[in-house]
Design a protein around this motif. Sequence first.
Motif, PDB file in Angstrom:
ATOM      1  N   CYS A  53       7.596   4.329  14.305  1.00 18.32           N
ATOM      2  CA  CYS A  53       8.090   3.767  13.054  1.00 18.32           C
ATOM      3  C   CYS A  53       8.245   4.857  12.008  1.00 18.32           C
ATOM      4  O   CYS A  53       7.334   5.660  11.797  1.00 18.32           O
ATOM      5  N   VAL A  55       8.363   4.488   8.902  1.00 15.16           N
ATOM      6  CA  VAL A  55       7.629   4.181   7.671  1.00 15.16           C
ATOM      7  C   VAL A  55       6.139   4.439   7.842  1.00 15.16           C
ATOM      8  O   VAL A  55       5.529   5.170   7.063  1.00 15.16           O
ATOM      9  N   CYS A  56       5.549   3.847   8.875  1.00 15.47           N
ATOM     10  CA  CYS A  56       4.096   3.949   9.010  1.00 15.47           C
ATOM     11  C   CYS A  56       3.660   4.904  10.117  1.00 15.47           C
ATOM     12  O   CYS A  56       2.480   5.209  10.240  1.00 15.47           O
ATOM     13  N   CYS A  74       8.876  -0.343  12.893  1.00 13.96           N
ATOM     14  CA  CYS A  74       8.201  -1.452  13.537  1.00 13.96           C
ATOM     15  C   CYS A  74       8.674  -2.760  12.887  1.00 13.96           C
ATOM     16  O   CYS A  74       9.418  -2.750  11.897  1.00 13.96           O
ATOM     17  N   HIS A  77       8.157  -3.171   9.142  1.00 13.81           N
ATOM     18  CA  HIS A  77       8.945  -2.358   8.220  1.00 13.81           C
ATOM     19  C   HIS A  77      10.434  -2.449   8.482  1.00 13.81           C
ATOM     20  O   HIS A  77      11.210  -1.642   7.973  1.00 13.81           O
TER      21      HIS A  77
HETATM   22 ZN   LIG Z   1       5.965   0.460  10.416  1.00  9.39          ZN
END
Ligand SMILES: [Zn+2]
Length: 79
Positions: A53, A55-56, A74, A77
């Motif tokens: 992912c 983002v994370c 994911c 996100h």
């Molecule tokens: Zn994520």
Amino acid sequence: MALTSTDDEHDPEGQTTAVDRSRTEALLAGAERHLVDLDAAERRLEDGDYGICEVCGRPIPRARLEVRPTARTCVDHAA
Ligand SMILES: [Zn+2]
């Protein structure tokens, strides 16, 4: 997503041509974006970042990648 416009010719609104056209343009735009996404996915594959992912930084669930091989985030996100 399937094209199911065969019955639209009988649409009493008379807006079918415009609707079909904008739908087609949206599909084309999506296809173009998809090519870009595929390109990016290939690069991530080479870099070893594929399936992570953006983002994370956590792994994207395999089930999601099977549905959306070009997913960059994911489920939490997803845009
Ligand atoms: Zn994520």
